[in-house]
Write a protein that holds these residues in place. Structure first.
Motif, PDB file in Angstrom:
ATOM      1  N   LEU A 159      11.057   8.526  -4.088  1.00 43.37           N
ATOM      2  CA  LEU A 159      11.019   7.139  -4.560  1.00 43.37           C
ATOM      3  C   LEU A 159      12.357   6.696  -5.148  1.00 43.37           C
ATOM      4  O   LEU A 159      12.824   5.575  -4.879  1.00 43.37           O
ATOM      5  N   THR A 160      12.997   7.578  -5.908  1.00 45.82           N
ATOM      6  CA  THR A 160      14.288   7.226  -6.520  1.00 45.82           C
ATOM      7  C   THR A 160      15.308   6.876  -5.444  1.00 45.82           C
ATOM      8  O   THR A 160      16.012   5.863  -5.540  1.00 45.82           O
ATOM      9  N   SER A 191       0.820  -1.225   0.000  1.00 46.44           N
ATOM     10  CA  SER A 191       0.000   0.000   0.000  1.00 46.44           C
ATOM     11  C   SER A 191       0.851   1.271   0.000  1.00 46.44           C
ATOM     12  O   SER A 191       0.342   2.355  -0.262  1.00 46.44           O
ATOM     13  N   GLY A 192       2.140   1.146   0.351  1.00 49.33           N
ATOM     14  CA  GLY A 192       3.009   2.332   0.342  1.00 49.33           C
ATOM     15  C   GLY A 192       3.424   2.787   1.731  1.00 49.33           C
ATOM     16  O   GLY A 192       3.854   3.927   1.920  1.00 49.33           O
ATOM     17  N   LYS A 193       3.294   1.893   2.736  1.00 46.79           N
ATOM     18  CA  LYS A 193       3.658   2.269   4.120  1.00 46.79           C
ATOM     19  C   LYS A 193       5.149   2.597   4.229  1.00 46.79           C
ATOM     20  O   LYS A 193       5.522   3.621   4.797  1.00 46.79           O
ATOM     21  N   SER A 194       5.988   1.705   3.694  1.00 52.07           N
ATOM     22  CA  SER A 194       7.445   1.921   3.816  1.00 52.07           C
ATOM     23  C   SER A 194       7.842   3.224   3.134  1.00 52.07           C
ATOM     24  O   SER A 194       8.662   3.982   3.663  1.00 52.07           O
ATOM     25  N   GLY A 195       7.243   3.477   1.984  1.00 57.32           N
ATOM     26  CA  GLY A 195       7.528   4.723   1.259  1.00 57.32           C
ATOM     27  C   GLY A 195       7.115   5.931   2.082  1.00 57.32           C
ATOM     28  O   GLY A 195       7.792   6.962   2.104  1.00 57.32           O
ATOM     29  N   PHE A 196       5.992   5.808   2.797  1.00 58.38           N
ATOM     30  CA  PHE A 196       5.481   6.883   3.638  1.00 58.38           C
ATOM     31  C   PHE A 196       6.468   7.186   4.768  1.00 58.38           C
ATOM     32  O   PHE A 196       6.729   8.334   5.100  1.00 58.38           O
ATOM     33  N   ASN A 215       6.722   9.903  -5.041  1.00 56.47           N
ATOM     34  CA  ASN A 215       7.335   9.884  -6.368  1.00 56.47           C
ATOM     35  C   ASN A 215       7.478  11.315  -6.878  1.00 56.47           C
ATOM     36  O   ASN A 215       6.782  11.758  -7.778  1.00 56.47           O
ATOM     37  N   THR A 216       8.390  12.062  -6.216  1.00 60.93           N
ATOM     38  CA  THR A 216       8.614  13.459  -6.593  1.00 60.93           C
ATOM     39  C   THR A 216       9.954  13.512  -7.313  1.00 60.93           C
ATOM     40  O   THR A 216      10.921  12.912  -6.829  1.00 60.93           O
TER      41      THR A 216
END
Length: 585
Positions: free
Chosen positions: A443-444, A429-434, A561-562
């Motif tokens: 993201l990169t 769901s994107g938790k780690s990214g959060f 993802n900026t």
């Protein structure tokens, strides 16, 4: 310091063991000597070391071998008494008594021995020539004293040496065979040197030496005394004094000299002040001072502790780039018995472009440890010498225990500065990214993280109405049948779903309904991966409608993802604000 000292006197019959004890107690030679003196206790206030001392006599006529073995195992120091005018009693020291004691004591903690030559009033000569080879052969023999129970010669000295052998033993410090300090002693003194070297330049300057002296002995060194100490080192060691300060080599040389000259108490005073026990391990009482934490209270570092940790950072940030390189970090933790931070720390707190922990990241990691595992934090502060350098009672004085959260809710205000946000969401769901976005990583940058080094925590500072606060994000494993108390207890809940996955929201709705619908903990819904096309969620109602029904703020859109920039931080400020003012939401 030790609570008390137990001295046992053994030896052949008629060598004067009982007379020695009775002469000490009555300060005169007894006319009638019983087979065995009763155990006596000398109160702390009349002994030079201020420690209660028990003196135990042994009599072959009155005691069994079993009783003797029991006394040997209980003794802290054993005096083997021989008569200087009786060759047989001297021979028995090595043929009988030393082997017997060795058999009945623990091999790892050998009990110190003192050889006592009694009846020196009956001979002109000394027995030392015969005794020295025995002392050289057995490292557990601390010293030899010749005395006379009859004319009271060296009686009080004998018992003082026995006390000293227990309180300031040579064994752990020094190897007489190698004429050098033992490795554990060198290791302990090296840590003490590094803690005391406040500017980390590898030498103790006059200010640092004076602080050290005051800390250990409660008195500063007179300028002349300071010069004398340095001159002794200069004379014996070419690199013992550098830039008019004491090098580590010089510091170790001085302590070797103290020990060789029989001044063990100087080295022991230093070791004990810095938390070491008789085995040169750091004391559990020193590392883990008592700290009461009632339920529903949290633990934070106070101003004093932060000031100390800042000084530790400054001391090791050699290149002044406000970050710790791997070498600088290794140097900082050199006073620890192990490396306390693993590679996951770099993914838990802020780092610079090289991936090195920044000043802010360093303080964040300390804050996290204090919050999650305060005992570990106390231990770490102990290794760094907090109580000594910050001149505090113990590490516990660096910790604030916050008041019960229920009182905060009643009074509608909080003094806390660390707030915990548990992050829930289905797999993918994107938790780690959060979590990583909170540390400024898009993201990169996140794609370069080694999966083995990933962290389930992220902590950094946010500002709420001008006040700096810490927000601690914790990614909860998405198996909601097994939520622990720790998964449930937090200041705010963050529910993350993937806008591009039609089945992602259902998990958040289930977790909310099962665990948080009736709790007082505020919740926020996060619509992650908002840079991707949004799809209809396969659930009974839309996320917006769900939030409205349950009186939650509308879902917050979010992406990490900026392109070149760091992800937007507004959402984290909102989370902290909701955590601080739960009664508003």
């Amino acid at each position: 310091m030790r609570k008390d000292v137990r001295i046992l006197l053994v030896g052949e019959p008629k060598v004067g063991k009982t007379s020695l004890i009775m002469s000490l107690v009555s300060e005169e030679f007894p006319e009638v000597v019983p087979y065995r003196a009763e155990e006596i206790t000398i109160p702390a206030d009349v002994t030079p070391e201020r420690v209660p001392t028990h003196i135990v006599d042994y009599s072959e006529a009155e005691q069994t071998d079993e009783q003797l073995f029991q006394e040997i195992s209980k003794a802290n120091v054993i005096c083997i008494v021989y008569s200087v005018n009786n060759k047989k009693s001297i021979e028995k020291v090595t043929s009988h008594w030393i082997p017997l004691i060795t058999e009945n004591t623990d091999k790892d903690s050998r009990v110190p021995l003192i050889l006592v030559g009694n009846k020196s009033d009956l001979v002109e000569h000394s027995s030392m020539e015969t005794i020295l080879p025995i002392m050289n052969q057995h490292s557990e023999i601390e010293t030899c004293v010749e005395c006379s129970a009859k004319n009271l010669k060296n009686i009080s000295e004998l018992f003082y040496y026995a006390q000293k052998a227990v309180l300031h033993p040579t064994g752990p410090l020094y190897s007489p065979e190698r004429k050098d300090m033992k490795p554990l002693c060198v290791k302990a003194l090296t840590r003490i040197f590094k803690v005391s070297d406040l500017d980390n330049d590898g030498i103790l300057n006059d200010n640092e030496l004076n602080f050290f002296q005051r800390t250990c002995f409660n008195t500063p060194l007179e300028p002349q005394a300071l010069e004398d100490v340095k001159n002794v080192v200069r004379k014996n060691l070419s690199d013992g004094v550098c830039n008019n300060g004491l090098s580590l080599k010089g510091f170790l040389f001085l302590h070797t000299l103290f020990i060789q000259r029989g001044r063990h108490e100087t080295t022991w005073t230093v070791l004990r002040r810095f938390g070491y026990d008789d085995d040169l391990e750091l004391n559990q009482d020193y590392l883990f001072p008592p700290l009461k934490i009632p339920s529903d209270c949290t633990t934070e570092l106070n101003h004093n502790a932060y000031l100390f940790l800042q000084s530790v950072f400054d001391k090791h940030d050699k290149d002044r780039d406000c970050a710790l390189s791997p070498e600088e970090l290794k140097d900082l933790f050199d006073v620890f018995p192990y490396m306390p931070w693993g590679p996951d720390v770099n993914n838990t707190v802020g780092t610079n472009d090289n991936g090195w922990i920044t000043y802010q990241g360093y303080l964040s990691q300390w804050t996290l440890t204090t919050y999650l595992d305060v005992q570990r934090c106390l231990e770490y502060l102990g290794y760094l010498g907090y109580s000594i350098i910050a001149e505090q009672e113990s590490q516990a004085s660096g910790i604030t225990v916050t008041r019960d959260k229920k009182i905060d809710l009643q009074k509608k205000q909080t003094q806390r500065s660390v707030f915990r946000c548990n992050v829930f969401g289905d797999i993918g769901s994107g938790k780690s990214g959060f979590l990583q976005a909170f540390l400024g990583r898009n993201l990169t940058r996140q794609k370069t993280i080694n999966e083995e080094h990933r962290s389930f925590y992220a902590i950094s500072t946010t500002y709420v109405y001008g006040q700096e606060k810490y927000l601690l994000l914790h990614e909860v494993f998405p198996d909601f049948d097994y939520l622990s108390d720790a998964d449930m207890s937090c200041d705010i809940v963050c529910l993350v779903y993937d806008v591009s996955n039609p089945y992602s929201f259902e998990y958040c709705a289930k977790v909310f309904k099962q665990y948080f619908m009736d709790s007082k903990t505020p919740c926020m819904m996060v619509a992650a991966k908002s840079d991707l096309p949004e799809v209809k969620q396969m659930y009974g109602c839309s996320p917006l409608e769900f939030c409205r029904r349950h009186k939650m703020p509308p879902p917050q859109t979010f992406t990490c993802n900026t392109a070149a920039a760091a992800p937007n931080q507004d959402i984290y400020t909102k989370l902290t604000t909701m955590a601080m003012y739960p009664y508003v939401y």
